[in-house]
Design an enzyme around this catalytic site. Structure first.
Site, short mmCIF file in Angstrom:
data_model
loop_
_atom_site.label_atom_id
_atom_site.label_comp_id
_atom_site.label_asym_id
_atom_site.label_seq_id
_atom_site.Cartn_x
_atom_site.Cartn_y
_atom_site.Cartn_z
N CYS A 159 0.80 -1.22 0.00
CA CYS A 159 0.00 0.00 0.00
C CYS A 159 0.84 1.27 0.00
O CYS A 159 0.30 2.36 -0.15
CB CYS A 159 -0.91 0.03 1.22
SG CYS A 159 -1.65 -1.55 1.56
N HIS A 291 -3.92 7.79 5.15
CA HIS A 291 -3.93 6.45 4.59
C HIS A 291 -5.37 5.93 4.69
O HIS A 291 -5.89 5.37 3.73
CB HIS A 291 -2.93 5.55 5.33
CG HIS A 291 -2.73 4.24 4.66
ND1 HIS A 291 -2.41 4.14 3.33
CD2 HIS A 291 -2.84 2.97 5.10
CE1 HIS A 291 -2.32 2.86 2.99
NE2 HIS A 291 -2.58 2.13 4.06
N GLU A 302 -3.53 5.49 12.91
CA GLU A 302 -3.14 6.67 12.15
C GLU A 302 -3.49 7.95 12.90
O GLU A 302 -2.69 8.89 12.97
CB GLU A 302 -3.83 6.66 10.77
CG GLU A 302 -3.41 7.84 9.90
CD GLU A 302 -3.80 7.67 8.43
OE1 GLU A 302 -4.65 6.82 8.12
OE2 GLU A 302 -3.23 8.40 7.60
N LYS A 323 -10.02 7.42 0.00
CA LYS A 323 -10.33 6.01 -0.30
C LYS A 323 -11.83 5.75 -0.16
O LYS A 323 -12.36 4.81 -0.76
CB LYS A 323 -9.56 5.07 0.64
CG LYS A 323 -8.07 4.97 0.32
CD LYS A 323 -7.38 3.92 1.17
CE LYS A 323 -5.90 3.80 0.83
NZ LYS A 323 -5.07 4.88 1.39
N HIS A 328 -9.28 1.56 -2.22
CA HIS A 328 -7.85 1.43 -1.95
C HIS A 328 -7.17 0.89 -3.20
O HIS A 328 -7.34 -0.27 -3.56
CB HIS A 328 -7.64 0.49 -0.77
CG HIS A 328 -6.26 0.50 -0.20
ND1 HIS A 328 -5.16 0.90 -0.93
CD2 HIS A 328 -5.79 0.17 1.03
CE1 HIS A 328 -4.08 0.80 -0.16
NE2 HIS A 328 -4.43 0.36 1.03
N PHE A 387 1.19 -2.89 4.54
CA PHE A 387 1.41 -4.22 5.11
C PHE A 387 2.91 -4.48 5.08
O PHE A 387 3.61 -4.11 4.12
CB PHE A 387 0.73 -5.28 4.24
CG PHE A 387 -0.70 -5.55 4.63
CD1 PHE A 387 -1.35 -4.82 5.61
CD2 PHE A 387 -1.40 -6.57 4.00
CE1 PHE A 387 -2.66 -5.09 5.96
CE2 PHE A 387 -2.72 -6.85 4.34
CZ PHE A 387 -3.35 -6.11 5.31
#
Lengths: 400, 87
Positions: A159, A291, A302, A323, A328, A387
């Site tokens: 990501c 994010h 976050e 998003k 995403h 990730f």
């Protein structure tokens, strides 16, 4: 130190074709997530995504090009074509390069050809399957199409791929290795095999992407690309180019903790590192593109990271997750999301977090719920936390 | 039958926890057995494969009552309900 500016942008996403269309849709809070449509979708539990419907590859590319271009390459080629045209420069030569992010690469090509050999029992696939599916295919085609002969490669950090890629392009120009770079990212993972793998993690929503909302139910995937022309400041000034924004700073960190769970410390260090690199104080940041995946784990970590770095200034900053609109885009997400930062800097429009129903006490920041806000913004951040615990944060500033 | 399901569920959890089935008390929570979020997702996958069922579980809201994971016993109960419902 050499300074780096953005002089061209292009995008393809479920929000529209073209950077302007994407920014307009973001500003209007347009939903881009819909029912997925592809072979075997009825065998999936997850059937929504930010899919680009009505896209006809034959209207953009010749038969020979389609033979070589997976969907993720096609998106990158279209976005780059637009960005180079806007920048209005001849980008050919060895003082230019390409750094693109992708995570799945030619996943559609893999999916189709695995289906042929495993399901249909065929013993032969098209001879150009490998150059079509390889993760560097998009970067390589951009270099060939535009005659770019300097440093070119692909970054794959899940990501955070696009943010890492754009950060690298920024550093390459800063370091004097090139004067102009094509950079951004592309992703096309919406196929049966792509979504089936994600289902296993149990983090996908069946109904909507609702970042920061207490009733969130997980992430929703999207597809598309955004590509930018990054250019050394004086190079752009000499030729009288229109400067869209300055790339002010970049930082990357690793969590060294968990393969999927986010880590507040790693995220906070990336945010504070980008501010330090850009020589910006938290108070000067008017907008953060989060994010904001819409998972409880990400959203809470976050917000905690932002609070830790910003201190009291956290209450003043606007932070939204686009998003919620485009989904995403995994390896392409940071690139499309940078458009929201440029929109904020150029037009003072803060794209909203749509599908926001109810506040989560753990995310008690100004998450720009549902409707865009107007604000004079001179600096922005764009977060990406991947990730594998790999974090990359970019800082932009208004054009000098 | 019920006992059989309990034994199978305990065997799956024991494997994730790297314990013997005898060491897995029905009263224990997954946290007490050191089964983390990844171990939980793998446990649910193993249960689905073993019993050929669909477990309603979303990692974003692991506390949701649809599939109670608060203890080994609650998981056994939830699996029994799903298995019997499928018959």
């Amino acid at each position: 130190m050499r300074r780096v500016v953005i002089t061209g942008m292009g995008a393809v996403s479920p929000l529209g074709m073209g950077a302007e269309a994407n920014m307009r849709a973001m500003g209007e809070g347009c939903p881009g997530i819909s029912d997925l449509a592809f072979q075997d979708v009825e065998r999936l539990d997850i059937r929504i995504g930010g899919q680009i419907h009505g896209y006809d590859e034959t209207s953009h590319f010749s038969r020979q090009e389609i033979t070589l271009y997976d969907r993720f390459t096609q998106f990158a080629v279209l976005a780059a074509r637009e960005a180079v045209a806007q920048a209005g420069l001849d980008i050919a030569g060895e003082r230019s390069g390409v750094v693109l992010g992708t995570s799945g690469g030619g996943l559609n090509t893999q999916n189709e050809n695995f289906r042929k050999v495993f399901e249909a029992g065929k013993n032969r696939v098209h001879p150009l399957v490998v150059p079509r599916l390889m993760n560097n295919a998009a970067a390589s085609h951009l270099s060939m199409l535009h005659g770019i002969t300097g440093p070119s490669y692909t970054v794959s950090t899940a990501c955070a791929s696009s943010n890492h890629a754009m950060g690298q392009a920024f550093q390459i120009i800063r370091a004097g290795m090139a004067d102009t770079m094509l950079t951004g990212g592309s992703e096309a993972m919406l196929c049966f095999g792509g979504i089936k793998a994600w289902e296993g993690l149990r983090v996908m929503s069946k109904e909507a992407c609702r970042p920061f909302s207490l009733n969130r139910s997980g992430m929703v995937q999207g597809e598309g690309a955004a590509v930018f022309v990054f250019e050394e400041l004086s190079h752009a000034q000499v030729r009288g180019a229109e400067i869209l924004a300055e790339v002010a700073g970049f930082a990357m960190t690793s969590d060294a903790s968990d393969i999927v769970m986010p880590n507040v410390d790693g995220a906070a260090r990336a945010i504070s590192g980008a501010l330090r690199d850009a020589r910006l104080a938290p108070e000067s940041i008017g907008y953060i593109n989060a994010h904001g995946t819409g998972t409880a784990a990400n959203d809470r970590a976050e917000c905690e990271a932002v609070r830790r770095v910003f201190g009291p200034a956290a209450q003043g900053v606007r932070i939204s997750s686009t998003k919620s609109m485009h989904g995403h885009l995994i390896g392409g997400t940071g690139a499309v999301e940078l458009l929201a930062c440029i929109l904020a800097l150029r037009e003072g429009v803060i794209a909203p977090t749509i599908n926001f129903d109810m506040p989560d006490p753990a995310c008690d920041l100004n998450v720009v719920p549902n409707v865009a806000q107007q604000a004079g913004v001179s600096a922005t951040l764009s977060n990406a936390f991947a990730f594998g615990g790999l974090n990359a944060v970019l800082a932009l500033r208004s054009a000098p | 039958m019920a006992n059989d399901i309990a034994n199978k569920v305990i065997a799956i959890i024991a494997e994730q926890a790297m314990l013997t089935p005898e060491e897995v008390s029905p009263k224990a929570t997954l946290a007490e057995l050191n089964v983390d979020s990844l171990g939980l997702v793998e446990t649910i996958f193993a249960i689905e494969e073993r019993f050929d069922i669909q477990v309603p579980f979303n990692a974003n809201a692991p506390g949701d009552a649809a599939f109670d994971i608060s203890s080994v016993q609650s998981i056994i109960d939830a699996v029994e309900k799903l298995v019997n419902g499928a018959e």
